[in-house]
Scaffold this motif. Structure first.
Motif, PDB file in Angstrom:
ATOM      1  N   ARG A 245       8.589 -26.780   9.912  1.00 17.99           N
ATOM      2  CA  ARG A 245       8.127 -25.375   9.904  1.00 17.99           C
ATOM      3  C   ARG A 245       7.051 -25.223  11.072  1.00 17.99           C
ATOM      4  NH1 ARG A 245       7.444 -25.805   4.254  1.00 17.99           N
ATOM      5  NH2 ARG A 245       5.474 -26.554   4.084  1.00 17.99           N
ATOM      6  N   LEU A 246       6.561 -26.728  11.836  1.00 20.08           N
ATOM      7  CA  LEU A 246       6.169 -26.622  12.638  1.00 20.08           C
ATOM      8  C   LEU A 246       6.958 -26.494  14.623  1.00 20.08           C
ATOM      9  CD1 LEU A 246       4.223 -30.080  12.088  1.00 20.08           C
ATOM     10  CD2 LEU A 246       3.153 -27.769  12.344  1.00 20.08           C
ATOM     11  N   ARG A 247       8.143 -26.196  13.709  1.00 19.65           N
ATOM     12  CA  ARG A 247       9.304 -26.389  15.019  1.00 19.65           C
ATOM     13  C   ARG A 247       8.410 -25.382  15.846  1.00 19.65           C
ATOM     14  NH1 ARG A 247      13.725 -28.038  16.086  1.00 19.65           N
ATOM     15  NH2 ARG A 247      14.433 -28.622  14.404  1.00 19.65           N
ATOM     16  N   PRO A 248       8.446 -23.967  15.330  1.00 21.76           N
ATOM     17  CA  PRO A 248       8.209 -22.638  16.258  1.00 21.76           C
ATOM     18  C   PRO A 248       7.042 -22.692  17.603  1.00 21.76           C
ATOM     19  CG  PRO A 248       8.149 -21.942  14.284  1.00 21.76           C
ATOM     20  CD  PRO A 248       8.298 -23.610  14.233  1.00 21.76           C
ATOM     21  N   TYR A 249       5.885 -23.718  16.086  1.00 21.10           N
ATOM     22  CA  TYR A 249       4.424 -23.940  17.084  1.00 21.10           C
ATOM     23  C   TYR A 249       4.617 -25.305  18.083  1.00 21.10           C
ATOM     24  CZ  TYR A 249       0.391 -26.603  17.551  1.00 21.10           C
ATOM     25  OH  TYR A 249      -1.295 -27.135  18.202  1.00 21.10           O
ATOM     26  N   VAL A 250       5.438 -26.089  17.789  1.00 19.90           N
ATOM     27  CA  VAL A 250       5.516 -27.737  18.418  1.00 19.90           C
ATOM     28  C   VAL A 250       6.731 -26.713  19.821  1.00 19.90           C
ATOM     29  CG1 VAL A 250       7.139 -29.288  18.949  1.00 19.90           C
ATOM     30  CG2 VAL A 250       5.939 -28.775  17.088  1.00 19.90           C
ATOM     31  N   GLN A 251       7.837 -25.702  19.560  1.00 14.00           N
ATOM     32  CA  GLN A 251       7.927 -24.968  21.056  1.00 14.00           C
ATOM     33  C   GLN A 251       7.323 -24.620  21.734  1.00 14.00           C
ATOM     34  OE1 GLN A 251      12.340 -25.028  21.598  1.00 14.00           O
ATOM     35  NE2 GLN A 251      11.027 -24.728  23.723  1.00 14.00           N
ATOM     36  N   GLY A 252       6.495 -23.951  21.300  1.00 14.75           N
ATOM     37  CA  GLY A 252       5.198 -22.701  22.225  1.00 14.75           C
ATOM     38  C   GLY A 252       4.587 -23.600  22.446  1.00 14.75           C
TER      39      GLY A 252
ATOM     40  N   ALA B  51       1.255 -34.332  32.540  1.00 13.37           N
ATOM     41  CA  ALA B  51       1.679 -32.987  32.110  1.00 13.37           C
ATOM     42  C   ALA B  51       2.448 -32.812  30.902  1.00 13.37           C
ATOM     43  CB  ALA B  51       2.852 -32.745  33.119  1.00 13.37           C
ATOM     44  N   LEU B  52       3.639 -33.590  30.277  1.00 10.61           N
ATOM     45  CA  LEU B  52       3.878 -33.219  28.991  1.00 10.61           C
ATOM     46  C   LEU B  52       4.388 -34.478  27.830  1.00 10.61           C
ATOM     47  CD1 LEU B  52       5.564 -31.396  27.108  1.00 10.61           C
ATOM     48  CD2 LEU B  52       7.992 -33.140  28.893  1.00 10.61           C
ATOM     49  N   ALA B  53       4.247 -35.681  28.346  1.00  4.81           N
ATOM     50  CA  ALA B  53       4.145 -36.760  27.020  1.00  4.81           C
ATOM     51  C   ALA B  53       2.923 -37.567  25.844  1.00  4.81           C
ATOM     52  CB  ALA B  53       4.797 -37.947  27.611  1.00  4.81           C
ATOM     53  N   PHE B  54       1.815 -36.594  26.827  1.00  5.69           N
ATOM     54  CA  PHE B  54       0.408 -37.591  26.239  1.00  5.69           C
ATOM     55  C   PHE B  54      -0.166 -36.102  25.666  1.00  5.69           C
ATOM     56  CE2 PHE B  54       0.945 -41.830  27.835  1.00  5.69           C
ATOM     57  CZ  PHE B  54       0.657 -42.269  26.673  1.00  5.69           C
ATOM     58  N   PRO B  55       0.393 -35.071  26.086  1.00  4.36           N
ATOM     59  CA  PRO B  55      -0.418 -33.977  25.742  1.00  4.36           C
ATOM     60  C   PRO B  55      -0.088 -33.474  24.576  1.00  4.36           C
ATOM     61  CG  PRO B  55      -0.455 -33.560  27.945  1.00  4.36           C
ATOM     62  CD  PRO B  55      -0.254 -34.524  27.595  1.00  4.36           C
ATOM     63  N   LEU B  56       1.198 -33.484  24.366  1.00  2.00           N
ATOM     64  CA  LEU B  56       2.177 -32.201  23.814  1.00  2.00           C
ATOM     65  C   LEU B  56       1.852 -32.961  21.728  1.00  2.00           C
ATOM     66  CD1 LEU B  56       3.945 -30.535  22.197  1.00  2.00           C
ATOM     67  CD2 LEU B  56       6.306 -32.240  23.286  1.00  2.00           C
ATOM     68  N   PRO B  57       1.788 -34.544  21.801  1.00  2.00           N
ATOM     69  CA  PRO B  57       1.608 -35.910  20.390  1.00  2.00           C
ATOM     70  C   PRO B  57       0.120 -34.937  19.798  1.00  2.00           C
ATOM     71  CG  PRO B  57       2.581 -36.864  22.135  1.00  2.00           C
ATOM     72  CD  PRO B  57       2.235 -35.473  22.303  1.00  2.00           C
ATOM     73  N   ILE B  58      -0.583 -35.482  20.991  1.00  2.00           N
ATOM     74  CA  ILE B  58      -1.887 -35.580  20.377  1.00  2.00           C
ATOM     75  C   ILE B  58      -2.395 -34.113  20.302  1.00  2.00           C
ATOM     76  CG2 ILE B  58      -3.839 -34.590  22.961  1.00  2.00           C
ATOM     77  CD1 ILE B  58      -4.778 -36.789  21.963  1.00  2.00           C
ATOM     78  N   GLN B  59      -2.148 -32.624  20.669  1.00  3.04           N
ATOM     79  CA  GLN B  59      -2.431 -31.778  20.370  1.00  3.04           C
ATOM     80  C   GLN B  59      -1.690 -31.577  18.798  1.00  3.04           C
ATOM     81  OE1 GLN B  59      -2.655 -28.305  23.156  1.00  3.04           O
ATOM     82  NE2 GLN B  59      -1.651 -29.720  24.643  1.00  3.04           N
ATOM     83  N   VAL B  60      -0.363 -31.988  18.646  1.00  2.05           N
ATOM     84  CA  VAL B  60       0.292 -31.837  17.369  1.00  2.05           C
ATOM     85  C   VAL B  60      -0.442 -32.630  16.535  1.00  2.05           C
ATOM     86  CG1 VAL B  60       2.569 -32.321  16.135  1.00  2.05           C
ATOM     87  CG2 VAL B  60       2.677 -31.518  18.475  1.00  2.05           C
ATOM     88  N   ILE B  61      -0.252 -33.677  16.348  1.00  2.00           N
ATOM     89  CA  ILE B  61      -1.015 -34.635  15.425  1.00  2.00           C
ATOM     90  C   ILE B  61      -2.353 -33.925  14.751  1.00  2.00           C
ATOM     91  CG2 ILE B  61      -2.144 -35.954  16.665  1.00  2.00           C
ATOM     92  CD1 ILE B  61      -0.203 -37.255  13.283  1.00  2.00           C
ATOM     93  N   CYS B  62      -3.437 -33.586  15.686  1.00  2.00           N
ATOM     94  CA  CYS B  62      -4.935 -33.037  15.703  1.00  2.00           C
ATOM     95  C   CYS B  62      -4.534 -31.700  14.930  1.00  2.00           C
ATOM     96  CB  CYS B  62      -5.451 -32.708  17.115  1.00  2.00           C
ATOM     97  SG  CYS B  62      -5.858 -34.689  17.948  1.00  2.00           S
TER      98      CYS B  62
END
Length: 397
Positions: free
Chosen positions: A106-113, A136-147
């Protein structure tokens, strides 16, 4: 056999240590950890797999006489927490609900966005100049997802990253710096828990608070704080390190990259192959304590030993993986152990895979000319860190 210093040195940032192949001639070998303590490293796939599901192998390394990973940092050695079943299982069951395959999907659309937004910024700031893929990508993505999953405000992401670097330090930071960071982190967690208690949301921390407050004793207050801290600290940096390193590994193998660009249905297999290479670092974080003698095929691990089930070695075992020394994104038989097994199988595995697959494919589609700005053997890893993350991954297109 004399104990060898572990983690082993890599020939370069993306290569596997040469010792991993040599040591599989022996099923177990002594190694010296960064702390100076000695442990037994189990090297072969079948043995590692068996040990990971053996109840006599304990994650409680705070016991007297147990080997330490670091001199300066106790890391996961907390005498108030029992990381073994049944106590561990009780809390893990709750946490697993947040990381179930259905909820992750269910998080797929959020992660894609999020990925699209980060790639928009990356494209806008590139302008012919190299860009650090980590930032640019590797750190900001997972930190925003887990938060988001845990309910941490966006404004707190940066300080969380700083605390994580201290917590996962083997020798990078001083004992005083680590202690100060952990004190700050603990105070933050206490404030966060109280804010969620006053205004609960649809997040994992609020769910854990409900278990604590509605069924007193099901989750002790200290356990609540400890699990919040653990999930925040390790819930993103492994994925960040794997994402950046996985892309770098693809970019350093042009024929594999071309095959992937020709058929993006290979992305899941490509991600699994980068996971097999265990880019996040060595297996020192797998350190365990043996509570009873364990008889293996013709040899015994004595009770009281400290043991490392060497997943990095198991993932290169030639009796399981055909030509394991080759990076091959078309590999179909790929039962790697990077996410562990049994009671301590990584709760975030499905979420990590989702992020790795979406980010890798989106990045390569957005930038058809993406390449490393420096030769792959010039990339550097962070010394003195548990995960040995890449200092930077400069790319251009």
């Amino acid at each position: 056999m004399d104990a060898r210093p572990y983690p082993f040195e890599r020939p370069s940032a993306l290569e596997v240590p040469a010792e991993l192949g040599d040591l599989r001639r022996e099923p177990v070998c002594p190694v010296t950890l960064p702390s100076g303590d000695t442990a037994l490293m189990v090297t072969r796939y079948a043995d590692v797999r068996r040990l990971l599901t053996d109840d006599r192998l304990s994650r409680n390394i705070g016991r007297p006489g147990a080997a330490r990973i670091s001199k300066e940092n106790r890391m996961f050695q907390d005498p108030r927490i029992n990381p073994d079943p049944p106590e561990h299982t009780r809390v893990r069951r709750l946490v697993m609900k947040a990381f179930s395959a259905a909820r992750v999907e269910r998080l797929r659309p959020y992660v894609q966005g999020l990925v699209d937004e980060l790639l928009d910024k990356m494209e806008a700031t590139g302008g012919g100049r190299p860009v650090d893929l980590n930032e640019a990508l590797a750190f900001p993505l997972p930190i925003q997802v887990i938060c988001k999953l845990l309910g941490v405000p966006d404004a707190d992401h940066d300080q969380l990253r700083g605390w994580t670097e201290a917590f996962l330090s083997v020798s990078r930071f001083s004992k005083e710096d680590i202690g100060r960071s952990m004190k700050e982190m603990n105070a933050y967690i206490a404030r966060l828990v109280e804010s969620k208690r006053s205004a609960p949301g649809d997040d994992l921390i609020s769910a854990m608070i409900r278990v604590r407050d509605e069924d007193d004793g099901a989750l002790a207050e200290y356990e609540l704080h400890w699990w919040c801290r653990l999930l925040l600290l390790v819930g993103y940096e492994t994925t960040a390190t794997q994402l950046g390193g996985g892309v770098a590994l693809l970019l350093s193998h042009p024929e594999q990259l071309a095959a992937l660009r020709a058929d993006y249905s290979l992305v899941p297999q490509a991600v699994e192959e980068t996971l097999r290479w265990k880019l996040v670092g060595s297996s020192v974080s797998m350190l365990r304590y043996v509570t009873e003698d364990i008889d293996m095929d013709g040899w015994t691990i004595p009770a009281g030993s400290s043991v490392i089930p060497a997943v990095d070695s198991a993932n290169q075992d030639e009796t399981v993986f055909e030509h394991p020394e080759l990076f091959d994104i078309t590999r179909t038989q790929n039962a790697h152990l990077t996410f562990s097994l049994g009671a301590h199988f990584c709760v975030g595995a499905a979420l990590a895979r989702l992020q790795l697959q979406i980010a890798t494919e989106s990045l390569l589609r957005r930038f058809p000319g993406l390449k490393l700005h420096v030769p792959a053997d010039k990339l550097q890893r962070q010394p003195g860190a548990l995960l040995e993350g890449f200092i930077s991954i400069p790319v251009e297109w």
